[in-house]
Scaffold this motif. Structure first.
Motif, mmCIF file in Angstrom:
data_model
loop_
_atom_site.group_PDB
_atom_site.id
_atom_site.type_symbol
_atom_site.label_atom_id
_atom_site.label_comp_id
_atom_site.label_asym_id
_atom_site.label_seq_id
_atom_site.Cartn_x
_atom_site.Cartn_y
_atom_site.Cartn_z
ATOM 1 N N GLN A 192 -30.792 8.862 1.575
ATOM 2 C CA GLN A 192 -32.010 9.521 1.076
ATOM 3 C C GLN A 192 -33.133 9.464 2.105
ATOM 4 O OE1 GLN A 192 -33.171 7.752 -2.673
ATOM 5 N NE2 GLN A 192 -31.165 8.095 -3.595
ATOM 6 N N ARG A 193 -33.193 8.362 2.867
ATOM 7 C CA ARG A 193 -34.271 8.171 3.833
ATOM 8 C C ARG A 193 -33.856 8.592 5.243
ATOM 9 N NH1 ARG A 193 -38.331 8.796 1.999
ATOM 10 N NH2 ARG A 193 -39.443 7.667 3.635
ATOM 11 N N ASP A 194 -32.634 9.132 5.363
ATOM 12 C CA ASP A 194 -32.122 9.580 6.665
ATOM 13 C C ASP A 194 -32.089 8.433 7.674
ATOM 14 O OD1 ASP A 194 -30.968 11.536 8.216
ATOM 15 O OD2 ASP A 194 -32.869 12.265 9.044
ATOM 16 N N ILE A 195 -31.573 7.287 7.211
ATOM 17 C CA ILE A 195 -31.450 6.086 8.042
ATOM 18 C C ILE A 195 -29.970 5.745 8.169
ATOM 19 C CG2 ILE A 195 -31.923 3.590 8.126
ATOM 20 C CD1 ILE A 195 -34.539 4.178 6.603
ATOM 21 N N ALA A 196 -29.515 5.432 9.365
ATOM 22 C CA ALA A 196 -28.114 5.069 9.577
ATOM 23 C C ALA A 196 -27.817 3.715 8.940
ATOM 24 C CB ALA A 196 -27.810 5.025 11.069
ATOM 25 N N CYS A 197 -26.684 3.627 8.254
ATOM 26 C CA CYS A 197 -26.283 2.373 7.589
ATOM 27 C C CYS A 197 -25.298 1.623 8.485
ATOM 28 C CB CYS A 197 -25.639 2.690 6.236
ATOM 29 S SG CYS A 197 -25.237 1.232 5.259
ATOM 30 N N PRO A 198 -25.590 0.388 8.865
ATOM 31 C CA PRO A 198 -24.681 -0.353 9.756
ATOM 32 C C PRO A 198 -23.392 -0.752 9.034
ATOM 33 C CG PRO A 198 -26.443 -1.795 9.012
ATOM 34 C CD PRO A 198 -26.765 -0.422 8.495
ATOM 35 N N ALA A 199 -22.334 -0.932 9.810
ATOM 36 C CA ALA A 199 -21.046 -1.347 9.230
ATOM 37 C C ALA A 199 -21.116 -2.787 8.736
ATOM 38 C CB ALA A 199 -19.945 -1.193 10.267
ATOM 39 N N ASP A 200 -21.869 -3.621 9.438
ATOM 40 C CA ASP A 200 -22.084 -4.996 8.966
ATOM 41 C C ASP A 200 -23.481 -5.432 9.406
ATOM 42 O OD1 ASP A 200 -22.063 -6.634 11.503
ATOM 43 O OD2 ASP A 200 -20.056 -5.766 11.665
ATOM 44 N N LEU A 201 -23.896 -6.597 8.899
ATOM 45 C CA LEU A 201 -25.289 -7.033 9.122
ATOM 46 C C LEU A 201 -25.399 -8.175 10.121
ATOM 47 C CD1 LEU A 201 -26.522 -6.935 5.405
ATOM 48 C CD2 LEU A 201 -26.883 -5.202 7.172
ATOM 49 N N ARG A 202 -24.303 -8.498 10.800
ATOM 50 C CA ARG A 202 -24.346 -9.642 11.713
ATOM 51 C C ARG A 202 -25.381 -9.455 12.816
ATOM 52 N NH1 ARG A 202 -17.946 -10.393 12.509
ATOM 53 N NH2 ARG A 202 -18.185 -8.142 12.336
ATOM 54 N N ARG A 203 -25.487 -8.242 13.320
ATOM 55 C CA ARG A 203 -26.491 -7.968 14.354
ATOM 56 C C ARG A 203 -27.665 -7.179 13.801
ATOM 57 N NH1 ARG A 203 -22.896 -6.356 19.684
ATOM 58 N NH2 ARG A 203 -21.755 -8.328 19.833
ATOM 59 N N GLU A 204 -27.680 -7.014 12.499
ATOM 60 C CA GLU A 204 -28.743 -6.217 11.853
ATOM 61 C C GLU A 204 -29.360 -7.020 10.719
ATOM 62 O OE1 GLU A 204 -29.619 -3.116 12.670
ATOM 63 O OE2 GLU A 204 -27.978 -2.288 13.855
ATOM 64 N N LYS A 205 -29.740 -8.267 11.034
ATOM 65 C CA LYS A 205 -30.189 -9.205 9.993
ATOM 66 C C LYS A 205 -31.306 -8.636 9.116
ATOM 67 C CE LYS A 205 -28.107 -13.340 10.446
ATOM 68 N NZ LYS A 205 -27.268 -13.760 9.337
ATOM 69 N N GLY A 206 -32.248 -7.925 9.733
ATOM 70 C CA GLY A 206 -33.392 -7.456 8.956
ATOM 71 C C GLY A 206 -33.250 -6.047 8.410
ATOM 72 N N TRP A 207 -32.029 -5.487 8.498
ATOM 73 C CA TRP A 207 -31.871 -4.065 8.140
ATOM 74 C C TRP A 207 -32.162 -3.793 6.665
ATOM 75 C CZ3 TRP A 207 -28.753 -1.111 4.918
ATOM 76 C CH2 TRP A 207 -28.830 0.273 5.115
#
Length: 226
Positions: A29-44
């Protein structure tokens, strides 16, 4: 960009409207890419929720909804509704700390009122399929504030005395101090035991899971003892 909410009720209504959606749906909805995992995207997850709710602070050291005096915290929960990890609050000051009081501290300001948004956090659930739960707005009770203040004072005493390296995970009942850095090469200024400047890892204040579990339990009438 979604405009910032102008009232606490408007913010809460927006948060209620997110409940039941998956992170993937909200990201789309916000046109934001969703990461496959959060290990390197802690604050996503927090960033996505800020985007959906109209938070204004970004990375600035102030409450996410400064005009409302409300901080936003996402909290990954298990199938049974228990927090799966500690909650980062803010970076700890390691210099210029003499004379600093709990009442004037950055962390007390951050925790004065919090919008908690539970999110499914079980590792086996793909990030895009994790659902957002029902939100709640929380303010610390007198007893909670008293204990948070005691923990903060205990931890800050180590920093003031130049004993930061003596702080371990066992210090603090509700709140702990832990290294907060993307990698071990990131260093910041602090003081040693003799008052000499030293380089050390940045530290962050984290709320223990038993504390956040109690907040969720009291609000949702779950049992916080297992």
């Amino acid at each position: 960009m979604i405009p910032a909410p102008t009232t606490e009720q408007e913010l809460l209504d927006r948060a209620y409207a997110l409940a039941g959606f998956t992170l993937g749906e909200l990201a789309s909805q916000r046109d934001i890419a969703c990461p496959a995992d959060l290990r390197r995207e802690k604050g996503w997850v927090g960033m996505l929720l800020e985007n959906c709710l109209g938070a204004t602070a970004g990375s600035k050291p102030e409450q996410d909804f400064q005009d409302l005096g409300i901080e936003l915290k996402s909290i990954p929960i298990s199938h049974s509704g228990k927090p799966l990890e500690t909650t980062f609050v803010c970076v700890a000051p390691l210099t210029g700390v003499h004379g600093l009081t709990w009442e004037s501290s950055h962390i007390r300001n951050k925790l004065s009122k919090v919008l908690w948004v539970p999110v499914e956090g079980e590792r086996e659930i793909p990030v895009s399929e994790r659902r957002v739960g029902m939100p709640l707005i929380w303010q610390p009770s007198q007893e909670e504030e008293k204990q948070l203040k005691a923990d903060w004072e205990e931890l800050m005493e180590f920093i003031v005395l130049g004993k930061i390296h003596e702080i371990s995970a066992k210090h603090g009942e509700f709140m702990q101090l832990r290294p907060k850095a993307a990698n071990s090469k990131v260093k910041t200024e602090a003081y040693g035991a003799n008052g000499q400047p030293i380089k050390t890892l940045p530290r962050g204040f984290y709320l223990r899971t038993q504390f956040t579990a109690r907040i969720l339990a009291r609000h949702f009438l779950l049992s916080d003892s297992e």
